[in-house]
Design a protein around this motif. Structure first.
Motif, short mmCIF file in Angstrom:
data_model
loop_
_atom_site.label_atom_id
_atom_site.label_comp_id
_atom_site.label_asym_id
_atom_site.label_seq_id
_atom_site.Cartn_x
_atom_site.Cartn_y
_atom_site.Cartn_z
N CYS B 83 0.84 -1.20 0.00
CA CYS B 83 0.00 0.00 0.00
C CYS B 83 0.87 1.24 0.00
CB CYS B 83 -0.91 0.02 1.22
SG CYS B 83 -1.79 1.59 1.38
N ASN B 85 -0.88 4.37 -0.22
CA ASN B 85 -1.81 5.48 0.00
C ASN B 85 -1.35 6.34 1.19
OD1 ASN B 85 -4.25 7.06 0.05
ND2 ASN B 85 -5.10 5.47 -1.23
N SER B 87 -1.74 7.33 4.42
CA SER B 87 -1.26 6.98 5.75
C SER B 87 -0.01 6.12 5.67
CB SER B 87 -2.34 6.26 6.55
OG SER B 87 -3.47 7.10 6.65
N CYS B 88 0.04 5.22 4.68
CA CYS B 88 1.23 4.40 4.51
C CYS B 88 2.38 5.25 3.99
CB CYS B 88 0.94 3.24 3.57
SG CYS B 88 0.00 1.92 4.36
N CYS B 124 -5.35 1.97 -0.27
CA CYS B 124 -5.53 1.73 1.17
C CYS B 124 -6.17 0.38 1.47
CB CYS B 124 -6.37 2.86 1.78
SG CYS B 124 -6.68 2.63 3.53
N MET B 125 -5.53 -0.39 2.32
CA MET B 125 -5.99 -1.73 2.66
C MET B 125 -6.66 -1.78 4.04
SD MET B 125 -4.96 -3.96 0.22
CE MET B 125 -4.27 -5.53 0.71
N GLY B 126 -6.84 -0.62 4.68
CA GLY B 126 -7.44 -0.60 6.01
C GLY B 126 -6.46 -0.96 7.11
N SER B 127 -5.19 -0.65 6.87
CA SER B 127 -4.16 -0.88 7.88
C SER B 127 -3.45 0.41 8.23
CB SER B 127 -3.11 -1.88 7.36
OG SER B 127 -3.66 -3.14 7.23
N CYS B 128 -4.12 1.52 8.03
CA CYS B 128 -3.46 2.82 8.18
C CYS B 128 -2.86 3.00 9.57
CB CYS B 128 -4.44 3.93 7.89
SG CYS B 128 -5.70 3.50 6.70
N MET B 133 2.31 -1.16 5.35
CA MET B 133 1.86 -2.55 5.30
C MET B 133 2.04 -3.15 3.93
SD MET B 133 -1.09 -3.26 3.41
CE MET B 133 -1.94 -4.50 4.36
S1 FES Z 1 -3.15 4.00 3.69
FE1 FES Z 1 -2.14 2.10 3.56
S2 FES Z 1 -3.49 0.85 4.63
FE2 FES Z 1 -4.56 2.73 4.68
#
Ligand code: FES
Ligand SMILES: Cc1cc2nc3c(=O)[nH]c(=O)nc-3n(C[C@H](O)[C@H](O)[C@H](O)COP(=O)(O)O)c2cc1C
Ligand code: SF4
Lengths: 450, 160
Positions: B83, B85, B87-88, B124-128, B133
């Motif tokens: 990921c 996105n 947050s990552c 985003c995989m929901g691991s922010c 991740m």
């Molecule tokens: S931004 Fe990577 S898991 Fe949400």
């Protein structure tokens, strides 16, 4: 502070532990009351949707027709794909039975005999965990035909899991219904609204996972109890997911109206290296970003955030410290919405592509002030001109970030930042409007049988 | 190559069909079954699904091309999804992506020559909250560091 959705009880995901903590007593209580009563209690409790729009749950339920010869449906929205949001997965993990019980009560209240829980495909692990809990609940006679015997009632309801397959847009309620029906996840034009014409043309209610998980506690503890928690206009607790530049990122269940600065500094342990905060997105990446120096006193509930110039969204807080390259952040956010646009509406399909191309130009150091104006112009022309709210989701971050950080962007329009992003675009662009790079291995011509 | 569902999977399809009032609605779960059995969604898999569910081939094709999790070509035995996105990215997602890319010598949506690995840059995989991740097939690996990524890839290399 008492937690409603994610109480600190060890092994609560197990059926016997959940049962030992008043589990499946709320559905029993609900079944002894009229459906109007249940809807009324949820209305009075003030419970608002936790999926983004903060719409009153009880009011939404009351839109369902009382008399109809069609079946009615409930969709529980666990698509959770908004960048910065990772709260619903905690419910699948730690409190799945309360979600199941809430689903049963909601189905009873709106008169639905079938519920689909839509979970994003990437959540393989959480789909399995939830399915396990659901199987246990079925086996114990809490769900399905056996309910009638267990609760001595003539109401019964089936709950099914529908696994998504990697499309953010399927979190939008009408796209979600199309996806369950086995179609591409295209949002539908509204009206008609789902309560009139939803799944397979039947009356349908769509609620977020967290919204539904609150319901059993409202029935058991009473609407008055719930309405007194947090901010009166947006009562209850909220699962705040905090990520980015904080020492202890994670999900914190706190009363609505908790100060944003408390969440950042008290709960999430502040910013690494005690750096200053440049920017905070308070509710998932599509919500207008706040300037770091202006977050003092901002409370986390729908009304307060509206007053502060943003929105509660999914409660996903993204914190960026003073060294963050905002151009890169904005370009990345725009790339996401470009990637996720379903391609039905010209302003969204083309507009998101324009935003990406202009931002890429700026990121490469070839931008100008004129580009900043153009970005705002393009964004403003997407907003309000599309079928679904992904248009706003794509436009808001651009419009608000550039307006609020104008000087910052002016300074950087000619500075290079690298940004390698290239992934499959799942939209009509691939088939009908090939403006994106082709990544597909098959074309329609290949597919035709000879 | 012709594709037919195994008897076991045919039984599973029967169960899936019970969940929906129309056959068409089963297309996504049945595609997942097809992908599991065949490794990816080939033309033959789509043709078979269309005939099993009594829908047009175009309808199946339309669904496959819309959703990113249906693979239109064979992927590696270990499909690495990194990921990048927001947050990552704020916590080193791009560095991880770059590292995996260099270590495996493949680009986005490419497969290594030995078919062991493929790479995908994902949203985003929901691991922010546990960023950065990466997922390997169905498993999430979170709070990654360069060392952890190295270890994961090395252990996968040894395993199969
Ligand atoms: S931004 Fe990577 S898991 Fe949400
Ligand atoms: C592009 C887009 C994506 C959305 N994604 C989600 C999602 O992943 N989960 C969710 O619950 N709601 C999502 N929503 C909001 C839903 O359309 C819907 O309003 C919500 O599920 C209703 O539930 P609530 O009233 O309980 O909040 C999304 C909306 C849009 C426009
Ligand atoms: S606004 Fe975008 S995502 Fe929504 S329907 Fe239109 S093109 Fe699709």
């Amino acid at each position: 502070m008492e937690k409603i959705v994610l109480p600190d009880i060890k092994d609560l995901h197990k059926l016997d532990v959940y049962k030992a903590n008043d589990g499946y007593t709320a559905i029993k209580k609900a079944l002894s009351q009229s459906t109007d009563d249940i809807i009324d209690q949820v209305k009075k409790s003030g419970l608002r949707g936790r999926g983004g729009a903060a719409f009153l749950a009880g009011l939404k339920w009351s839109f369902m027709p009382k008399t109809t010869d069609k079946p009615k449906y409930l969709c529980v929205n666990g698509d959770e794909s908004e960048p910065g949001s990772f709260k619903d997965r905690q419910i699948f993990d730690f409190n799945p039975h309360q979600l199941i019980e809430g689903t049963l009560i909601t189905c009873y209240a709106i008169g639905a005999k079938t519920a689909y829980v839509y979970i994003r495909g990437e959540y393989h692990k959480w789909i399995k965990l939830f399915q396990k809990a659901l199987d246990d609940a079925y086996a114990a006679g809490f769900v399905g035909e056996k309910m009638k015997e267990t609760f001595n009632t003539d109401f019964a309801c089936e709950i099914y899991v529908h696994k998504g397959a990697g499309a953010y847009i399927c979190g939008e309620e009408s796209a979600l219904m199309n996806s369950i029906e086995g179609q591409r996840g295209y949002p539908r034009i509204k009206p008609p609204f789902p309560a009139q014409n939803g799944l397979w043309g039947c009356p349908t209610t769509i609620n977020n996972v967290e919204t539904i998980t609150n319901v059993p506690k409202i029935i058991n503890n009473g609407w008055e109890w719930f309405s007194k928690i947090g901010e009166p206009k947006h009562p209850g607790t909220i699962l705040f997911g905090i990520s980015g530049h904080v020492n202890k990122p994670g999900v914190y269940e706190l009363p609505s109206g908790t100060l944003l600065t408390d969440i950042i500094y008290k709960y999430a342990g502040g910013v690494p290296g005690d750096k200053k905060i440049l920017c905070v997105i308070p509710g998932g990446s599509s919500m207008p970003p706040l300037i770091g120096t202006e977050i003092e006193g901002v409370k986390m509930d729908a009304e307060s955030l509206k007053a502060a110039g943003s929105s509660i969204g999914t409660g996903g807080i993204i914190v960026m410290d003073e060294d963050t390259e905002l151009v890169k952040v904005l370009a990345r956010i725009s790339k996401f919405y470009y990637h996720e646009s379903c391609g039905q509406c010209t302003p969204c399909r083309e507009g998101t592509s324009w935003l990406v191309r202009i931002l890429d130009r700026i990121a490469k150091g070839n931008g100008s002030s004129h580009d900043l104006d153009m970005l705002i112009n393009v964004a403003s022309n997407i907003e309000g001109n599309t079928i679904c709210a992904l248009g706003e989701a794509a436009a808001w971050p651009v419009r608000f970030m550039i307006t609020r950080f104008r000087d910052y962007f002016e300074e950087r329009v000619q500075k290079e930042v690298t940004l390698p992003v290239k992934n499959k675009v799942h939209s009509m662009r691939e088939t009908a409007f090939p403006i994106a790079p082709q990544t597909q291995s098959l074309s329609r011509a290949d597919f035709k049988k000879d | 190559m012709e594709f037919k569902f195994t008897t076991e999977n045919q039984e599973k399809i029967k169960d899936i069909l019970k969940k929906y009032p129309t056959k068409k609605a089963a297309v996504m779960p049945v595609l997942y079954l097809g992908q599991e059995q065949n490794g990816w969604i080939s033309k033959e898999v789509m043709i078979e699904i269309a005939s099993v569910l009594e829908i047009t081939e175009e309808e199946v094709f339309g669904v496959v091309t819309f959703y990113t999790m249906f693979f239109e070509k064979p992927m590696g035995k270990n499909h690495l999804q990194v990921c990048t996105n927001v947050s990552c990215m704020l916590r080193g997602g791009y560095e991880i992506y770059q590292q995996v890319k260099e270590k495996l010598g493949i680009d986005n949506m490419e497969v290594t020559e030995d078919q062991k690995f493929s790479l995908e840059e994902v949203e985003c995989m929901g691991s922010c909250g546990t960023a950065p991740m990466m997922a390997v097939n169905e498993d999430y690996f979170e709070d990654l560091t360069a060392e952890k990524v190295n270890e994961i890839i090395e252990s996968l290399k040894e395993k199969n």
